[in-house]
Structures are given as structure tokens and as C-alpha cells.
Design an enzyme around this catalytic site. Structure first.
Site, short mmCIF file in Angstrom:
data_model
loop_
_atom_site.label_atom_id
_atom_site.label_comp_id
_atom_site.label_asym_id
_atom_site.label_seq_id
_atom_site.Cartn_x
_atom_site.Cartn_y
_atom_site.Cartn_z
N CYS B 85 20.90 2.78 22.92
CA CYS B 85 21.19 4.04 23.80
C CYS B 85 21.48 3.83 25.27
O CYS B 85 21.79 4.76 25.92
CB CYS B 85 19.94 5.05 23.72
SG CYS B 85 19.78 5.58 21.88
N HIS B 332 23.26 13.71 24.25
CA HIS B 332 23.04 12.24 24.51
C HIS B 332 24.21 11.64 23.75
O HIS B 332 24.31 11.50 22.65
CB HIS B 332 21.83 11.65 23.79
CG HIS B 332 21.61 10.13 23.93
ND1 HIS B 332 22.14 9.30 24.90
CD2 HIS B 332 20.79 9.32 23.38
CE1 HIS B 332 21.93 8.19 24.59
NE2 HIS B 332 20.83 8.11 23.81
#
Lengths: 155, 387
Positions: B85, B332
Site C-alpha cells: 500500500c 485507497h
């Protein structure tokens, strides 16, 4: 190895034992003489215990190690009720981290704890049982470890 | 190493763009950043592209080359990086490092991701890794699960409440409504957050970031030549990358990566948490932001709940956090997330953040955690920016 699973306390599925039951990871378990236990790898050089067993000791890089049984009892470090997750596990289900006396934190499904939000407390004593974790795409029962609150009168 | 400046930033609204190519998303952000830097493509000497995965279809491999070719950015070294991430932050740091060490004088870093082309189950399985031997993913764990477990322990140990954790989502959605590039632009009330669909108790749906499609880009140069391109360059005062320790010791109420990265970043910048005027931190879940306050030193250990409740992480508070709306509002967009955080901070430091402007902001911190193995994030990046 598989036959010993019948002997374990907390085993829910003895009667359905058949060829379509599989241990989630063979290397995680061993019968050290009193039923199936979680098997850690202990470094012969530094004494560190790791689960699952590592190819070399992460502390001293020594490859010499032996399998040792991990404690069946631990403390519930934290828990949560998951309404989603990987396929094959009916939702909702309770997850947690369990701390073993060996200093190992295990991620685990928590079982036999209804109603979960009344029964479960951070820091309570829990014990390991062998149960079905999920079914895979071919319909096999995938069997592994879970933890449950230690039943009353069985400290 | 020499000082490096950010001379151009380019964003785009994150959202659902299944009808566009991933290449087109990357192009939009890169064109915006190169224009913002007052550059032509020939001024850029090196580029990094951040892209986590080719989720279902579209160009994933050589994504940097295929995006930049369309802009006439050819021949220079171009690489793709992946770091969970924190993939976008990794692209930024690699570009920074090449300029800082003198390997080049200018560089472009961009991140792009297109996730709405696939389903949630596919994403879950990619993240939790059925095919890995790692024990946790196969046994019912998930990203919301990991953070719900942290939330419960934090509640038990420090008396943090469900309401305090939910307030992170309320705050971030309030700022998301002020950010034209956020995916979710409708504010939510505390009651709405608490009563929303439960995902992993105690975390409800608005406390879990959505996924999305989009891109973000920045242009860097050696500080000594920055004013050739931009009259208001922003200096990179610290760049730190660490990986997880995955320790079984201690309480599951902090990220070891955060603590180590923050300490190194403050040391590198010669600053402390009290010097930070605002921050963008990795709020993939509401409780994550609350824990980051503590790990980054914005408040003391265990006081994250009170910090958000008292408005200390809001604009006008001690350390405003996620004025962009954070991942909880933007979504995200994995490869783009870290770069997007930097884009927001540069705009703030330039005084270009519109209704969400933090007045007089001079020093900003960016934090991006990547991946999760057992008890820790696999990677963590912190950048400190100054104007």
C-alpha cells in the site's frame, strides 16, 4: 498423524473423519505423545522458538533446530467479530490474537464463545482445539487450530 | 546527499474509471505535474512508476514506459516499483534518492492504480494470499480484521471508545467534502458512522477506506536549480523507509514500523513532532489514524482517542491530519496513494489548499504504511516537507 486427531479434546468433527479432511498445514502440527499439538521450531543454538518453524533461526541463522510442542493454553490478547473474510468460512466469525507462554502471538479463529461480546474479555484464558476452519473449492474440510475460552472448572 | 525540492505536483479526482485505460489515468496526473513544474518532458531525466497490481485487465507491466511514451518522455531510465500500500511513496523515495545522490538533476514519480475493474473478493484474496504459506490469511484474517483487532486492544488497554474511533471518519469525510479530488464528497455524522453496516466489529463501513481508480504525480529537482522551474519549491527535509519487524512482543496497539520510521525522519530533518504543522497519514481504517497520532508523537501513547475528540487533529488543532480527506474520503488507490498525500501537502505548503487550507503551514509530514504481515506493516515511508 491424522488418526491422532480423534483423541483431542474439543474436536468437533470426529465422526465425519474421512479422506476429504485435510490439515491446513501438515508442518504446523505434531503428536508429541498426548494428541495433536502445535509444533514450533526451537533453535538448538540460541533456544528461540518460532511458529511456524523457519528454515533457519531468525535470530542466529543457525539451521539446527528441533520441533517442540507449543502450549495449548494462552491469553486472549484481542478479538473482533468479522462479517467478511476469505470464502469458505461462514460469516460472521470471531478472530483474535492469542499470546502463548512461549512469547508467541498467534492469529486464530476463536470458537465456542457465544455470545461473543459477553463471553470474551481481553486477557482471558483460552485453550487450543482442533476444528474445521473452512471448506475449500473442492469441498474438502480444512482442519486446523482454533482457541476457545477455558471451560469453567478446567483451569 | 544534496537537498532535493518538489517543483511540480499533479493530481486528479479519484473515483471509478473502468471505462478509461489505466494508461490514460497515469497520463492525466503526469501532464498536470509536468505543467505545474513549468517543464517540458525533455527536462526530466529519470522516472519511477508506482503500480501494485494488474487487477483484472489493462497494462500493468511496463506501466511507466507506456504512460510516459504518450507524453514524449522516452529514452530516460524508467522503472516500476511495488511496495504494498506504500507503492507510491516508494516511487517518490526512489526518485528523491536518485536526485539526492546526484545520479540525475530532475526526476518524475507517479503512481497509478485501477481497482474497480475487479471485485472485492479478488482483491481480498490478493491481499490475504491464499497461495502463500503465511498462516494468518488462510485462517480468516483480512485487512479490516487486523485493524479491528488493534481497535479492540486499544479500547481495552486505554479506554478508547467506539465513538472516538468513529470520529476519525467524521473528520476526514468533512475535509473530503472540501477536496475536489476526493472520491467521497458527502460528509457523515457520528451517528451515521456508528450505525452503518458492521464490517469487522468495532469498524463499520465508513471507517474502512473504499478502493478506486486514479493517479498522482510529482516532479523533483535538485534544490539548487529548483527556481528555474517553480517559484515556490518545497524542500524534502527527510525521507525514510523501514520494513516490519513482525515482533510477537508487546501490546498490539502500535506499529513498530511507524515508531522506528518517525524517529529516523525527525532525526534526519532535525525536527520533532511539535514542529509538524500538518500531516497526511495512512488512514486505511479509522483506528489506524488514531494509532498513527501516537506512533508519530503527535500525542502520548494511549491518548489518540482524546486527541481526535478534542479536535487536535482537525484544522485549528495542534496537528491537523488528513486535510485531503484521507484514504477514507479519497479512496485507497494503492499505487497513487502515497504520491497523492505528497500532492496535498505541497499544495498546503504553497497556500493553495482552498477551503481546507492550514494557515501558515511551513512543515508537513507524510506517512504511508504498506502491506501487513502478522503484527506489523511490511513497509513504512515517512517524508517531511518544508517550504
Amino acid at each position: 498423524m491424522f488418526d491422532t486427531m480423534d483423541l483431542l479434546p474439543g474436536e468437533e468433527c470426529v465422526s465425519t473423519r474421512s479422506d476429504n479432511r485435510k490439515l491446513i498445514e501438515e508442518g504446523w502440527f505434531r503428536d508429541f505423545g498426548d494428541g495433536l499439538a502445535l509444533a514450533g521450531g526451537q533453535c538448538l543454538a540460541c533456544g528461540g522458538i518460532f511458529f511456524p518453524e523457519k528454515p533457519v533461526c531468525p535470530n542466529c541463522f543457525d539451521p539446527a533446530r528441533k520441533k517442540v510442542p507449543l502450549s495449548r493454553k494462552g491469553k486472549l490478547h484481542t478479538f473482533a467479530l468479522s462479517h467478511m473474510g476469505p470464502g469458505g468460512i461462514p460469516t460472521p466469525f470471531v478472530i483474535g490474537f492469542v499470546e502463548l507462554p512461549e512469547g508467541i502471538k498467534l492469529f486464530s479463529l476463536i470458537t465456542q464463545c457465544e455470545p461473543w461480546d459477553k463471553v470474551l474479555k481481553v486477557g482471558m484464558d483460552v485453550e487450543m482445539v482442533i476444528e474445521t476452519i473452512r471448506r475449500d473449492e473442492e469441498g474438502n474440510e480444512i482442519v486446523g487450530y482454533k482457541f476457545r475460552p477455558v471451560p469453567e472448572g478446567n483451569p | 546527499m544534496r537537498e532535493v525540492a518538489i517543483v511540480g505536483v499533479g493530481g486528479m479526482r479519484f473515483g471509478k474509471y473502468a471505462d478509461r485505460s489505466i494508461r490514460a489515468l497515469g497520463e492525466e496526473a503526469c501532464i498536470n505535474a509536468i505543467r505545474d513544474a513549468g517543464m517540458k518532458p525533455r527536462d526530466i531525466q529519470l522516472a519511477y512508476a508506482g503500480n501494485l497490481a494488474q487487477w483484472e485487465w489493462g497494462q500493468g507491466l511496463l506501466i511507466g514506459h507506456s504512460v510516459l511514451r504518450e507524453l514524449g518522455l522516452t529514452k530516460i531510465p524508467i522503472s516500476r516499483v511495488e511496495n504494498g500500500c506504500a507503492t507510491g511513496s516508494c516511487a517518490f523515495r526512489e526518485a528523491w534518492y536518485k536526485v539526492a545522490t546526484g545520479a540525475c538533476d530532475t526526476a518524475l514519480a507517479f503512481g497509478v492504480e485501477q481497482m474497480t475493474v475487479t471485485g472485492s473478493e479478488k482483491i481480498l484474496n490478493v491481499f490475504t494470499g491464499r497461495q502463500h504459506a503465511e498462516r494468518d490469511g488462510d485462517m480468516g484474517n483480512s485487512a479490516p480484521g487486523l485493524f479491528a483487532l488493534m481497535a479492540r486492544r486499544h479500547m481495552a488497554e486505554f479506554g478508547t471508545t467506539r465513538e472516538q474511533i468513529a470520529m476519525v471518519a467524521v473528520k476526514n469525510r468533512r475535509y473530503g467534502a472540501l477536496n475536489p479530488e476526493a472520491q467521497l464528497t458527502d460528509p457523515v455524522t457520528l451517528e451515521e458512522v456508528l450505525n452503518a453496516r458492521m464490517i469487522c466489529d468495532p469498524l463499520t463501513l465508513p471507517q474502512c477506506c473504499p478502493r478506486g481508480d486514479g493517479a498522482a504525480a510529482v516532479v523533483l529537482s535538485a534544490a539548487g536549480i529548483a527556481r528555474r522551474f517553480n517559484s515556490a519549491p518545497v524542500s524534502v527535509a527527510a525521507s525514510v523507509q523501514v520494513s516490519g519487524s513482525y515482533s510477537d512482543a508487546g501490546s498490539y496497539t502500535f506499529f513498530d514500523t511507524d515508531v522506528r520510521a518517525a524517529e529516523a525522519a525527525y532525526r534526519m530533518a532535525g525536527l520533532g513532532p511539535g514542529d509538524i504543522d500538518l500531516a497526511e497519514v495512512h488512514d486505511c481504517f479509522s483506528v489506524a489514524e488514531l494509532v498513527h497520532y501516537e506512533d508519530l508523537g503527535f500525542c502520548r501513547k494511549g491518548e489518540g482517542g482524546r486527541f481526535v475528540e478534542e479536535g487536535q487533529s482537525g484544522i485549528g488543532g495542534k496537528t491537523p491530519v488528513n486535510t485531503s480527506g484521507g484514504l477514507l474520503s479519497k479512496g485507497h488507490v494503492i499505487g497513487a496513494t502515497g504520491i497523492s498525500q505528497i500532492v496535498e501537502l505541497v499544495r498546503q505548503l504553497r497556500g493553495q489548499a482552498g477551503k481546507r487550507q492550514v494557515e501558515g503551514a511551513r512543515v508537513a509530514l507524510q506517512h504511508n504504511g504498506g502491506g501487513f504481515i502478522h503484527t506489523d506493516t511490511a513497509s513504512c515511508f515517512i517524508h517531511i516537507l518544508k517550504n
